[in-house]
Design a protein around this motif. Structure first.
Motif, mmCIF file in Angstrom:
data_model
loop_
_atom_site.group_PDB
_atom_site.id
_atom_site.type_symbol
_atom_site.label_atom_id
_atom_site.label_comp_id
_atom_site.label_asym_id
_atom_site.label_seq_id
_atom_site.Cartn_x
_atom_site.Cartn_y
_atom_site.Cartn_z
ATOM 1 N N MET A 1 0.840 -1.197 0.000
ATOM 2 C CA MET A 1 0.000 0.000 0.000
ATOM 3 C C MET A 1 0.874 1.245 0.000
ATOM 4 O O MET A 1 1.831 1.345 0.746
ATOM 5 C CB MET A 1 -0.909 0.003 1.242
ATOM 6 N N SER A 2 0.535 2.218 -0.831
ATOM 7 C CA SER A 2 1.333 3.439 -0.930
ATOM 8 C C SER A 2 1.166 4.297 0.308
ATOM 9 O O SER A 2 0.080 4.473 0.835
ATOM 10 C CB SER A 2 0.890 4.240 -2.170
ATOM 11 N N GLU A 3 2.279 4.859 0.778
ATOM 12 C CA GLU A 3 2.251 5.731 1.944
ATOM 13 C C GLU A 3 2.884 7.059 1.549
ATOM 14 O O GLU A 3 4.100 7.194 1.460
ATOM 15 C CB GLU A 3 3.002 5.092 3.113
ATOM 16 N N GLN A 4 2.073 8.050 1.286
ATOM 17 C CA GLN A 4 2.548 9.324 0.765
ATOM 18 C C GLN A 4 2.992 10.232 1.898
ATOM 19 O O GLN A 4 2.639 10.044 3.065
ATOM 20 C CB GLN A 4 1.420 10.009 -0.035
ATOM 21 N N ALA A 5 3.763 11.228 1.513
ATOM 22 C CA ALA A 5 4.244 12.178 2.513
ATOM 23 C C ALA A 5 3.105 12.954 3.140
ATOM 24 O O ALA A 5 3.226 13.469 4.242
ATOM 25 C CB ALA A 5 5.242 13.150 1.877
ATOM 26 N N SER A 6 1.997 13.055 2.431
ATOM 27 C CA SER A 6 0.867 13.808 2.969
ATOM 28 C C SER A 6 -0.047 12.913 3.790
ATOM 29 O O SER A 6 -1.202 13.218 3.997
ATOM 30 C CB SER A 6 0.070 14.431 1.823
ATOM 31 N N ARG A 7 0.486 11.793 4.277
ATOM 32 C CA ARG A 7 -0.319 10.889 5.078
ATOM 33 C C ARG A 7 0.429 10.533 6.342
ATOM 34 O O ARG A 7 1.640 10.380 6.344
ATOM 35 C CB ARG A 7 -0.628 9.605 4.303
ATOM 36 N N THR A 8 -0.320 10.365 7.401
ATOM 37 C CA THR A 8 0.279 9.908 8.642
ATOM 38 C C THR A 8 -0.796 9.367 9.547
ATOM 39 O O THR A 8 -1.894 9.092 9.111
ATOM 40 C CB THR A 8 1.070 11.041 9.330
ATOM 41 N N VAL B 1 7.644 7.767 12.722
ATOM 42 C CA VAL B 1 8.315 6.707 11.975
ATOM 43 C C VAL B 1 7.383 6.122 10.920
ATOM 44 O O VAL B 1 7.812 5.803 9.806
ATOM 45 C CB VAL B 1 8.841 5.613 12.927
ATOM 46 N N THR B 2 6.100 5.987 11.245
ATOM 47 C CA THR B 2 5.126 5.531 10.249
ATOM 48 C C THR B 2 5.097 6.468 9.061
ATOM 49 O O THR B 2 5.110 6.033 7.900
ATOM 50 C CB THR B 2 3.719 5.436 10.870
ATOM 51 N N ALA B 3 5.076 7.761 9.321
ATOM 52 C CA ALA B 3 5.024 8.747 8.245
ATOM 53 C C ALA B 3 6.276 8.716 7.382
ATOM 54 O O ALA B 3 6.205 8.905 6.165
ATOM 55 C CB ALA B 3 4.822 10.143 8.824
ATOM 56 N N GLY B 4 7.431 8.471 8.008
ATOM 57 C CA GLY B 4 8.676 8.545 7.259
ATOM 58 C C GLY B 4 9.162 7.238 6.664
ATOM 59 O O GLY B 4 9.700 7.221 5.557
ATOM 60 N N LEU B 5 8.964 6.142 7.383
ATOM 61 C CA LEU B 5 9.551 4.871 6.961
ATOM 62 C C LEU B 5 8.531 3.800 6.620
ATOM 63 O O LEU B 5 8.879 2.800 5.984
ATOM 64 C CB LEU B 5 10.482 4.333 8.063
ATOM 65 N N GLY B 6 7.289 3.959 7.062
ATOM 66 C CA GLY B 6 6.273 2.961 6.741
ATOM 67 C C GLY B 6 5.591 2.409 7.961
ATOM 68 O O GLY B 6 6.063 2.578 9.098
ATOM 69 N N CYS C 1 17.471 7.766 17.036
ATOM 70 C CA CYS C 1 18.223 7.541 15.806
ATOM 71 C C CYS C 1 17.292 7.153 14.661
ATOM 72 O O CYS C 1 17.368 7.710 13.557
ATOM 73 C CB CYS C 1 19.260 6.447 16.046
ATOM 74 N N ILE C 2 16.386 6.210 14.915
ATOM 75 C CA ILE C 2 15.438 5.770 13.893
ATOM 76 C C ILE C 2 14.516 6.914 13.480
ATOM 77 O O ILE C 2 14.229 7.113 12.287
ATOM 78 C CB ILE C 2 14.608 4.582 14.420
ATOM 79 N N THR C 3 14.073 7.685 14.460
ATOM 80 C CA THR C 3 13.183 8.814 14.161
ATOM 81 C C THR C 3 13.890 9.869 13.331
ATOM 82 O O THR C 3 13.277 10.498 12.453
ATOM 83 C CB THR C 3 12.643 9.416 15.466
ATOM 84 N N SER C 4 15.172 10.086 13.578
ATOM 85 C CA SER C 4 15.936 11.046 12.765
ATOM 86 C C SER C 4 15.926 10.642 11.294
ATOM 87 O O SER C 4 15.736 11.489 10.404
ATOM 88 C CB SER C 4 17.381 11.123 13.268
ATOM 89 N N ILE C 5 16.114 9.350 11.042
ATOM 90 C CA ILE C 5 16.090 8.852 9.662
ATOM 91 C C ILE C 5 14.703 9.018 9.063
ATOM 92 O O ILE C 5 14.542 9.427 7.901
ATOM 93 C CB ILE C 5 16.534 7.375 9.629
ATOM 94 N N ALA C 6 13.669 8.727 9.869
ATOM 95 C CA ALA C 6 12.291 8.874 9.393
ATOM 96 C C ALA C 6 11.967 10.320 9.054
ATOM 97 O O ALA C 6 11.312 10.608 8.047
ATOM 98 C CB ALA C 6 11.325 8.348 10.456
ATOM 99 N N ILE C 7 12.424 11.238 9.890
ATOM 100 C CA ILE C 7 12.193 12.665 9.642
ATOM 101 C C ILE C 7 12.837 13.090 8.334
ATOM 102 O O ILE C 7 12.234 13.820 7.529
ATOM 103 C CB ILE C 7 12.735 13.492 10.830
ATOM 104 N N MET C 8 14.051 12.648 8.120
ATOM 105 C CA MET C 8 14.773 12.991 6.891
ATOM 106 C C MET C 8 14.031 12.468 5.663
ATOM 107 O O MET C 8 13.863 13.170 4.666
ATOM 108 C CB MET C 8 16.193 12.428 6.962
#
Length: 493
Positions: free
Chosen positions: A1-8, A93-98, A398-405
């Motif tokens: 399922m697609s997870e767009q940046a405009s979704r969280t 993390v859901t918003a950034g990484l899935g 650390c994981i959240t930093s990657i998700a934010i990026m």
């Protein structure tokens, strides 16, 4: 399922909603700083760092950690303007990484916050028992004192957060007064004069910087909690970020200043051997040398309330993670229930209280007849669980930093370039290094003599909780796609 940046992730619009818009910036700052526990850090954290590292450069460790966390806070604070969810790490993390990764982060956060909160019962019980023995000559087992704290926290947890904030505000202000007082007294007595010796490179560029960072990170735990209260905050698009920036800066500077001042009060050449001799009692030994007994006793009582304030703050955070996961049925839906009148996460709060009670009983039974005697909870329950939590928090950051990026770079035109990539990247690298340093120093952090299986088991349990969460997310995707879809898709506005 697609997870767009405009979704969280946002809550479904049903009866499972928290009390709305009652917390301003000052309330958020009190909640954040209460978790960091200024008096506990000076009396316990700083003295332990001086003792274990054998270096007087402890203030530099706080400054360095503050700088790393400022980079993290830049992206974290901006994320709070787009996403408001009681499960902050899980939502980000859901918003950034899935979705699977987000559920993994949620499980990791649940274990982390619960470990920190429960571990503090050990040091609270021991400290309260010691104070009662010293002041009233009454011998009370540590677990009885821990149960008294448990009851207070359990009652506060099922009431409206405003009440907890008022309690925490009084305690935090008192903590600041005591720490500032100790700092001023330290400058006043300064047996070797006031110098910048602890900041000199030879006291932290000797291979000890890693240990300083590993031990110092626990002092900042809780700085990220403003986002957890975003659904209950006034104007969350601005207030959460503002409170986070204030808290990070204040915590870093205040801890660096107070630990430097304390080193001046004891004496730069004496701070390490004195810390190694007295441990967390050093601050009270110092006060006893220069202040009336009444002041020393008052400081000891406030040290106890400082620990209580941190436990209240971490209980609230854990309860909201239970709530956020129950609300979307990743965990049993019952956990998403809130009070009809006060909007408190009642079910999540009760779940955290039950966990706390179970651990107090287990450690009380395990400690009966132990060679550690009265020290059992501070030699086992406290270091094992709180250091596990510190490791879990660094992994989450650390994981959240990657998700934010990842999140910001999906729509780069909407976000400043520095906040989009350099800031979270620097934070991720710095936090990743700290995670490795904690693992390499874990035997020292839990005060293990020689090799102990706990050095492997405890970090493995923390990291494993995140892996279990990812696997649970995959199970939901395959077997309960409607729940998975609810977690995956929602508008952020």
């Amino acid at each position: 399922m697609s997870e767009q940046a405009s979704r969280t992730v946002i809550p479904p619009k049903d009866e499972t909603t928290l009390a709305k818009r009652s917390l301003g910036v000052p309330a958020l700052v009190f909640l954040i700083i209460a978790a960091s526990a200024p008096l506990t850090v000076l009396a316990g954290g700083a003295t332990t760092s001086f003792a274990v590292t054998g270096e007087m450069g402890v203030p530099v460790g706080y400054v360095a950690l503050g700088i790393i966390l400022v980079f993290f806070a830049l992206g974290y604070g901006r994320m709070s303007t787009f996403i408001q969810n009681a499960g902050a790490f899980y939502a980000y993390v859901t918003a950034g990484l899935g979705t699977r990764q987000g559920i993994g982060a949620a499980f990791l956060a649940l274990v982390t916050y619960n470990a920190m909160q429960v571990g503090l019962y050990g040091v609270f019980g021991f400290t309260a028992s010691s104070i009662l023995n010293d002041l009233a000559a009454v011998e009370v087992p540590w677990w009885v004192c821990a149960l008294a704290a448990w009851l207070i926290i359990a009652v506060l947890g099922v009431n409206k957060l405003d009440f907890s904030v008022k309690v925490l505000a009084v305690i935090v202000i008192a903590e600041f007064v005591v720490v500032i007082g100790v700092s001023l007294l330290s400058f006043g007595v300064a047996p070797e004069g006031i110098t910048v010796e602890p900041f000199m490179p030879e006291h932290w560029l000797t291979g000890s910087l890693g240990a300083l960072l590993a031990f110092g990170i626990a002092a900042f735990m809780g700085f990220e909690s403003g986002a957890i209260y975003s659904e209950e905050a006034k104007n969350p698009e601005r207030s959460v970020a503002k409170a986070t920036y204030i808290a990070v800066g204040l915590i870093a500077l205040f801890y660096a200043f107070s630990s430097w001042a304390f080193a001046m009060g004891v004496g730069p050449s004496a701070i390490v051997p004195q810390a190694q001799e007295w441990g967390p009692d050093l601050m009270f030994v110092f006060l006893d040398q220069h202040m009336p007994v009444l002041i020393v006793n008052l400081a000891a009582v406030l040290f106890l309330t400082s620990i209580l304030a941190a436990m209240i703050a971490f209980h609230n955070a854990a309860a909201r993670y239970f709530f956020s996961m129950g609300r979307v049925q990743v965990l049993p839906r019952l956990l998403g229930a809130t009070g009809a009148k006060n909007g408190a996460p009642v079910a999540g709060s009760l779940a955290q209280s039950v966990l706390g009670l179970v651990f107090i009983i287990v450690f009380a039974m395990a400690g009966a007849g132990s060679d550690f005697g009265a020290l059992y909870p501070v030699m086992t329950m406290f270091p094992w669980l709180t250091n596990a939590a510190g490791f879990g928090m660094v992994l989450l950051l650390c994981i959240t930093s990657i998700a934010i990026m990842r999140y910001f770079n999906r729509e780069p035109q909407r976000h400043p370039a520095f906040v989009r990539t350099p800031a979270p990247l620097i934070a991720a690298i710095g936090l990743g290094i700290i995670a490795l340093l904690i693992m390499f120093n874990f035997d020292v952090m839990i005060e293990s003599d020689g090799f102990s299986a706990l050095v492997i088991v405890i970090p493995a349990v923390i990291a494993g909780s995140g892996i279990v969460g990812v696997l649970w997310g995959e199970y939901l995707r395959r077997k309960q796609p409607q729940i998975y879809a609810e977690v995956s898709t929602a508008d952020i506005g």
